[in-house]
Scaffold this motif. Structure first.
Motif, PDB file in Angstrom:
ATOM      1  N   ASP A  77      -4.701   2.486  -3.667  1.00  0.00           N
ATOM      2  CA  ASP A  77      -4.167   2.281  -5.016  1.00  0.00           C
ATOM      3  C   ASP A  77      -5.190   2.628  -6.092  1.00  0.00           C
ATOM      4  OD1 ASP A  77      -5.883   0.235  -4.426  1.00  0.00           O
ATOM      5  OD2 ASP A  77      -4.500  -1.395  -4.924  1.00  0.00           O
ATOM      6  N   ALA A  78      -6.013   3.653  -5.840  1.00  0.00           N
ATOM      7  CA  ALA A  78      -7.093   3.993  -6.767  1.00  0.00           C
ATOM      8  C   ALA A  78      -6.994   5.425  -7.281  1.00  0.00           C
ATOM      9  CB  ALA A  78      -8.449   3.766  -6.103  1.00  0.00           C
ATOM     10  N   GLY A  79      -5.780   5.998  -7.305  1.00  0.00           N
ATOM     11  CA  GLY A  79      -5.591   7.281  -7.962  1.00  0.00           C
ATOM     12  C   GLY A  79      -5.610   8.500  -7.082  1.00  0.00           C
ATOM     13  N   LYS A  99       0.817  -1.207   0.000  1.00  0.00           N
ATOM     14  CA  LYS A  99       0.000   0.000   0.000  1.00  0.00           C
ATOM     15  C   LYS A  99       0.855   1.263   0.000  1.00  0.00           C
ATOM     16  CE  LYS A  99      -3.859  -2.016  -0.345  1.00  0.00           C
ATOM     17  NZ  LYS A  99      -4.522  -1.976  -1.662  1.00  0.00           N
ATOM     18  N   VAL A 121       0.907   6.398  -7.040  1.00  0.00           N
ATOM     19  CA  VAL A 121      -0.161   7.376  -7.255  1.00  0.00           C
ATOM     20  C   VAL A 121       0.415   8.786  -7.257  1.00  0.00           C
ATOM     21  CG1 VAL A 121      -2.208   8.413  -6.209  1.00  0.00           C
ATOM     22  CG2 VAL A 121      -2.020   5.929  -6.353  1.00  0.00           C
ATOM     23  N   ASN A 151     -14.132  -2.308  -6.375  1.00  0.00           N
ATOM     24  CA  ASN A 151     -13.289  -2.914  -5.340  1.00  0.00           C
ATOM     25  C   ASN A 151     -14.103  -3.206  -4.079  1.00  0.00           C
ATOM     26  OD1 ASN A 151     -11.083  -2.682  -7.005  1.00  0.00           O
ATOM     27  ND2 ASN A 151     -10.140  -0.983  -5.900  1.00  0.00           N
ATOM     28  N   SER A 152     -14.937  -2.246  -3.693  1.00  0.00           N
ATOM     29  CA  SER A 152     -15.745  -2.414  -2.495  1.00  0.00           C
ATOM     30  C   SER A 152     -16.665  -3.624  -2.609  1.00  0.00           C
ATOM     31  CB  SER A 152     -16.569  -1.149  -2.247  1.00  0.00           C
ATOM     32  OG  SER A 152     -17.509  -1.348  -1.222  1.00  0.00           O
ATOM     33  N   GLN A 162     -13.684   2.507 -10.006  1.00  0.00           N
ATOM     34  CA  GLN A 162     -12.772   1.480  -9.523  1.00  0.00           C
ATOM     35  C   GLN A 162     -13.031   1.168  -8.058  1.00  0.00           C
ATOM     36  OE1 GLN A 162      -8.554   2.290 -10.068  1.00  0.00           O
ATOM     37  NE2 GLN A 162      -7.981   0.807  -8.492  1.00  0.00           N
ATOM     38  N   CYS A 163     -13.215   2.206  -7.257  1.00  0.00           N
ATOM     39  CA  CYS A 163     -13.440   1.988  -5.825  1.00  0.00           C
ATOM     40  C   CYS A 163     -14.765   1.287  -5.564  1.00  0.00           C
ATOM     41  CB  CYS A 163     -13.382   3.319  -5.083  1.00  0.00           C
ATOM     42  SG  CYS A 163     -11.737   4.067  -5.041  1.00  0.00           S
ATOM     43  N   MET A 194      -8.478   2.959   0.386  1.00  0.00           N
ATOM     44  CA  MET A 194      -8.330   2.755  -1.050  1.00  0.00           C
ATOM     45  C   MET A 194      -7.029   3.431  -1.505  1.00  0.00           C
ATOM     46  SD  MET A 194     -11.060   1.156  -2.363  1.00  0.00           S
ATOM     47  CE  MET A 194     -12.793   0.787  -1.997  1.00  0.00           C
ATOM     48  N   ARG A 213     -13.238   7.676 -13.084  1.00  0.00           N
ATOM     49  CA  ARG A 213     -12.618   6.348 -13.089  1.00  0.00           C
ATOM     50  C   ARG A 213     -12.265   5.911 -11.675  1.00  0.00           C
ATOM     51  NH1 ARG A 213     -10.204   8.386 -17.911  1.00  0.00           N
ATOM     52  NH2 ARG A 213      -8.247   8.891 -16.846  1.00  0.00           N
ATOM     53  N   HIS A 214     -11.823   6.855 -10.861  1.00  0.00           N
ATOM     54  CA  HIS A 214     -11.524   6.553  -9.462  1.00  0.00           C
ATOM     55  C   HIS A 214     -12.765   6.026  -8.746  1.00  0.00           C
ATOM     56  CE1 HIS A 214     -10.599   7.267  -5.189  1.00  0.00           C
ATOM     57  NE2 HIS A 214     -11.706   7.982  -5.148  1.00  0.00           N
TER      58      HIS A 214
END
Length: 508
Positions: free
Chosen positions: A290-292, A9, A16, A109-110, A105-106, A288, A101-102
């Motif tokens: 790794d999501a920008g 992480k 990022v 992921n969730s 993606q999150c 989160m 996009r963030h």
């Protein structure tokens, strides 16, 4: 699903950061403040001060007028209206394509983290009902021909769903999602979804309870009404909640949703999708990382909102955080918000992987007498009191009540405005509740305990208000429905005095 370790992480946050800096260097505001391609974190921290919304608002207005390369390369047409819980004034937050996009993606992921901890993918067998704000967008008035629009974050997200999600999962459908009147929207959702196979329900606890009661009332089928939502939607298995602590409503929610519905907590903000639950047995939500979005953290022991611009050197990256410490949350996002204080306070409960818990708002604390009581502490004290006595919380707010009869400054008590659900076995009263709340706060907060022990603070005063007072306050301020919520506490009496007016209105 493999849970990555801390090193993964931290490395993700470094990646990022390295992706964000070249883009920020192309934007005029950050370029003028010294942001350069290839600069390291220490140089970035020295060059860019911490920012609040007021610092960036003039530049966001330039973006809304169509000017390009201001906070982020290119132009931006979409803006999210924050709920404005702390200030009472919604804020415009840019939503660029990378920011969309963030959020996508999150969200994915969730949901995957949920299936991993539950051990199956049954939630994908039914449709997903999102009880959010309207998808209708409002044009931003400007002098030129540039078209910019504002809307609720949940509505913006719904308008930008992947096509396969919109086709196979999304409810209540595009037409109902556009409705702005909350009462009309709930009625339309009830009519549409009564016979739909819903497996996931997402929304604010207060508004989910309202929908559930409407669904139960409309579930007559020649026999008895459904006792809970699983009686209407047999495959309902997941309730997604965030934005406000669920604890005041948890018992009622579990009863009204159904016996086997799993709770899944997320931490979305207008500025970023911060964290989500990834474990059933471990406290905290997984960051989160790794999501920008790049995160920094300012210890609350050193935080002062009035001195925020000069506290940049006090912020630390993920690699330097400690567990058990309260931090003001700082984000740098692919929407051009650099070193931006979103107004939230978080606490790390683990570092490998990084998991946080929401403590409250930097601007929503009780500190009129130097007691430093947080939103989570007032919530915890009331929930503990009501759980012991079988009382159900509808809404509440806490404010300072200075003692005008005492000469000098810094003396007084807390005034609690509490609305409970009627129909309990034991009748609650303010004088009964106050000592228990006081005991809980003294246990939870050493500074409050010291003030009470020294006699510098008096015992709290609890006002039990009639049903509808908080609803009247929210409707008067245009906050009824969606993600809107009543601020739990403030160090002034702005809301408390307005609640007093609402109480008088309800009596009249």
């Amino acid at each position: 699903m493999r849970i990555r370790d801390k090193g993964d992480k931290v490395a993700a946050q470094e990646r990022v950061f390295q992706e964000l800096v070249p883009q920020l260097a192309r934007a005029s505001v950050w370029r003028d403040r010294g942001v350069e391609r290839g600069m390291d974190y220490e140089a970035f921290r020295s060059a860019v001060q911490l920012n609040q919304h007021a610092d960036l608002a003039p530049h966001i207005s330039r973006m809304q007028a169509g000017e390009g390369d201001v906070l982020w390369p290119g132009t931006c047409q979409i803006y999210c209206r924050s709920s404005g819980t702390s200030t009472g004034r919604p804020r415009a937050i840019p939503v660029t394509e990378p920011m969309l996009r963030h959020f996508k993606q999150c969200s994915l992921n969730s949901t995957l983290w949920y299936t991993a901890r539950i051990g199956h993918a049954g939630v994908f067998r039914g449709r997903h009902l999102f009880l959010g704000g309207t998808t209708a967008m409002s044009p931003v008035a400007g002098p030129g021909a540039f078209e910019a629009y504002e809307g609720d974050l949940s509505g913006i997200a719904a308008l930008n769903l992947p096509r396969w999600v919109e086709r196979h999962y999304y409810e209540p459908g595009t037409e109902i999602a556009q409705l702005e009147d909350w009462t009309q929207k709930v009625s339309a959702i009830v009519e549409r979804t009564m016979g739909v196979d819903i497996s996931l329900l997402a929304g604010s606890p207060e508004w989910v309870l309202g929908l559930a009661n409407a669904l139960k009332a409309g579930s007559r089928s020649g026999k008895a009404r459904a006792q809970h939502l699983q009686g209407i939607w047999p495959n309902l298995e997941c309730f997604v909640h965030g934005s406000i602590p669920v604890a005041p409503y948890e018992d009622e929610l579990r009863e009204i949703l159904g016996p086997t519905v799993n709770f899944h907590e997320v931490y979305p903000a207008a500025e970023a999708f911060v964290a989500a639950q990834d474990s059933e047995s471990i406290a905290g939500l997984r960051l989160m990382a790794d999501a920008g979005v790049f995160y920094e953290f300012v210890p609350m022991s050193e935080f002062d909102e009035a001195r925020a611009p000069i506290l940049g050197a006090r912020a630390v990256p993920l690699s330097e955080v400690e567990t058990g410490v309260d931090y003001a949350l700082v984000v740098t996002t692919p929407a051009g918000l650099a070193r931006y204080l979103i107004g939230d306070v978080v606490r790390f409960v683990s570092k490998a992987p990084p998991r946080i818990e929401y403590v409250g708002r930097t601007g929503l604390q009780l500190n009129a007498f130097g007691e430093g009581v947080s939103e989570s502490e007032v919530t915890g004290a009331l929930v503990a009191n009501c759980s012991r006595n079988g009382w159900t919380i509808v809404n509440f707010h806490v404010a300072p009540l200075p003692d005008s009869s005492v000469t000098g400054r810094g003396r007084g008590r807390h005034e609690w405005w509490v609305e409970l659900k009627p129909g309990t076995l034991s009748t609650p009263t303010g004088p009964v509740m106050a000592p228990e709340i006081d005991h809980e706060l003294r246990r939870l907060n050493p500074a409050y305990e010291a003030k009470r022990a020294s006699g510098l603070m008096d015992p709290p005063w609890v006002r039990l208000v009639m049903p509808g007072v908080f609803e009247h306050w929210m409707r008067f301020h245009g906050r009824w429905g969606g993600r809107n919520k009543v601020p739990r506490c403030r160090s002034d009496r702005v809301i408390a005095d307005e609640l007093g007016d609402a109480l008088q209105f309800a009596r009249d």
